[in-house]
Design an enzyme around this catalytic site. Structure first.
Site, PDB file in Angstrom:
ATOM      1  N   SER A  16      67.262  49.316  54.704  1.00 49.00           N
ATOM      2  CA  SER A  16      66.928  47.900  54.525  1.00 49.00           C
ATOM      3  C   SER A  16      67.997  47.014  55.163  1.00 49.00           C
ATOM      4  CB  SER A  16      66.813  47.616  53.020  1.00 49.00           C
ATOM      5  OG  SER A  16      66.791  46.244  52.771  1.00 49.00           O
ATOM      6  N   ASP A  39      60.779  45.362  56.229  1.00 54.46           N
ATOM      7  CA  ASP A  39      61.722  45.248  55.117  1.00 54.46           C
ATOM      8  C   ASP A  39      61.183  44.301  54.050  1.00 54.46           C
ATOM      9  OD1 ASP A  39      64.349  45.738  53.858  1.00 54.46           O
ATOM     10  OD2 ASP A  39      64.561  43.588  54.155  1.00 54.46           O
ATOM     11  N   HIS A  83      77.709  41.679  56.370  1.00 57.61           N
ATOM     12  CA  HIS A  83      76.692  41.729  55.318  1.00 57.61           C
ATOM     13  C   HIS A  83      77.365  42.126  54.014  1.00 57.61           C
ATOM     14  CE1 HIS A  83      72.686  42.331  53.587  1.00 57.61           C
ATOM     15  NE2 HIS A  83      73.266  43.282  52.895  1.00 57.61           N
ATOM     16  N   LYS A  87      67.801  45.113  59.333  1.00 57.90           N
ATOM     17  CA  LYS A  87      67.964  43.670  59.552  1.00 57.90           C
ATOM     18  C   LYS A  87      69.129  43.406  60.499  1.00 57.90           C
ATOM     19  CE  LYS A  87      67.884  43.038  55.088  1.00 57.90           C
ATOM     20  NZ  LYS A  87      67.429  43.035  53.729  1.00 57.90           N
ATOM     21  N   ARG A  98      59.905  47.613  46.305  1.00 59.02           N
ATOM     22  CA  ARG A  98      61.030  48.288  45.636  1.00 59.02           C
ATOM     23  C   ARG A  98      61.506  47.473  44.443  1.00 59.02           C
ATOM     24  NH1 ARG A  98      65.272  48.424  49.901  1.00 59.02           N
ATOM     25  NH2 ARG A  98      66.563  49.342  48.303  1.00 59.02           N
TER      26      ARG A  98
END
Ligand code: URA
Length: 435
Positions: free
Chosen positions: A183, A161, A82, A187, A168
């Protein structure tokens, strides 16, 4: 549930229990808490922070808010990477098929670009016919068959999320380390991973402006992921200059293909190989990083990752013939404009934030969630930092939808390049590896 008392508790810096956090996530996801109260809660977290225990509880509650992926144990580790996001960051595109060639399984769930940072889904969707909408069962089936799938978050996965991030985004509560940690990891944990690499970026175009803050986020991610049973490493990397040369959705796909054919830019290749090597070692497939780097480099050099990429495209509905024609076409945007140097010297900076803003305004990114993006616009950097240039030499190539937007972008682009008499040192791309 008396949600007001929970907002008050967090506002006053008091800890919340696991059960309270689970209640907030469940009720927030179900739409039982008005947005103004949820937003107030997020702002309280932004200022007061969360303890490690609270961040863990939030992450797991968010993960469990929807379906999670389950893979049979067939000896191939399930891994992912990620990135916190940057300009020209197309690492996922060559990395996912490369990892599959190396015997790993990659259920990569990615996001769209918002603001100046690009999103993997938008890049993939510039490929004719390619679908990123994969239901969880289809995603698992494809990963089992070919080792890799690249899709978007579905309605049924991590709905918490989706809800929290959207709030947010419009309440200035994105840059909070516990909220970002929850967050991202909710995931990634929902993918059923056995190893994870996170690329935490810092610099002018990153969430985290400096190395210190990026390190703090990296530590938070690595520690919590490990605590949840997923061996994780973080690469802390610079994002003050775009990664690679291409910025813009289709241009980045083209550059990703060049990387898969082992003729891409050196910085992109380095980061792709390092992510692959770290995952090979973390997942226990290979013992040493040097051996892992060699294996990954060999896979690129022998064209196996490039073949896997075509396999991935076909599995997700792409029209391979149309894709090849588009690759060969070279220019796909209607207007090309050269941005030229006005002076002699060395390029000492190419500001990723300015480049990202210009690409977005050319139509390549979004100002709101509903913006329809133009996949073909963007900027190719021909003179990255360190290049010696003379007046009239081309610094960058603008790909635009029309002459007016090309000309406006050309004027703004001058501010992105710094040209000085003396070359400055180029900072290392990978500043630190954590974990
Ligand atoms: N990326 C995410 O997925 N979530 C965040 O909060 C920030 C970056």
């Amino acid at each position: 549930m008396n949600f007001l008392s929970l907002i008050e508790a967090k506002r006053d810096g008091l800890p919340l229990t696991d059960a309270q956090i689970r209640q907030i996530v469940a009720a927030g996801t179900a739409g039982e808490i008005p947005d103004y109260q949820l937003a107030a809660f997020l702002m309280a977290v932004f200022f007061r922070g969360l303890s490690n225990e609270e961040t863990r509880a939030l992450t797991l509650a968010m993960r469990d808010s929807g379906e999670t992926l389950k893979f049979p144990n067939d000896g191939r580790p399930v891994v992912d990477k990620h990135s916190t996001g940057g300009i020209g960051d197309k690492v996922s595109l060559p990395l996912a098929p490369l990892l599959a060639c190396l015997g790993l399984r990659v259920p990569m769930i990615s996001g769209r670009g918002l603001g100046i940072t690009g999103g993997t889904l938008d890049k993939l969707e510039s490929i004719p016919g390619f679908t990123t909408q994969l239901a969880p069962e289809r995603l698992v089936r494809q990963v089992q068959q070919i080792g890799v799938a690249m899709g978007g978050q579905t309605e049924t996965m991590i709905p918490a999320d989706k809800k929290f991030y959207a709030l947010r985004d419009v309440t200035a509560t994105v840059p909070s380390i516990p909220l970002i940690t929850a967050s991202i990891l909710s995931k990634k944990l929902a993918e059923g991973l056995q190893a994870l690499v996170v690329d935490v970026k810092f610099g002018t175009a990153a969430f985290m402006p400096n190395h210190g803050q990026a390190r703090a986020l990296a530590l938070s991610l690595v520690n919590l992921a490990r605590d949840c049973g997923v061996p994780t490493r973080a690469l802390v990397t610079g994002m003050s200059t775009p990664l690679g040369r291409a910025c813009g959705n289709w241009l980045e796909v083209r550059e990703a293909v060049a990387c898969l054919e082992d003729r891409g830019p050196a910085d992109l290749r380095q980061l792709v190989l390092e992510c692959a090597a770290q995952l090979l070692v973390l997942s226990g497939k290979v013992r040493s990083l040097d051996t892992a780097r060699e294996q990954a480099a060999g896979c690129l050099a022998y064209g196996r990752a490039r073949e896997k990429w075509d396999e991935l495209l076909v599995a997700q509905g792409a029209d391979l013939a149309a894709f090849r024609r588009k690759l060969q076409a070279g220019q796909t945007a209607p207007v090309l404009l050269e941005h030229k140097a006005g002076t002699t010297g060395f390029v000492t900076a190419c500001d990723a934030r300015i480049i990202g803003e210009i690409v977005r305004d050319l139509g390549g990114g979004r100002l709101t969630k509903d913006t329809v993006i133009n996949p073909d616009v963007g900027i190719e950097i021909l003179a990255p930092p360190g290049t010696r240039v003379r007046p009239g030499e081309v610094l960058a190539l603008l790909h635009a939808a029309d002459a007016a937007s090309a000309s406006a972008a050309n004027t703004r682009l001058a501010a992105a390049f710094a040209i000085r008499d003396v070359a400055s040192g180029i900072p290392q791309l990978i500043a630190e590896v954590i974990g």
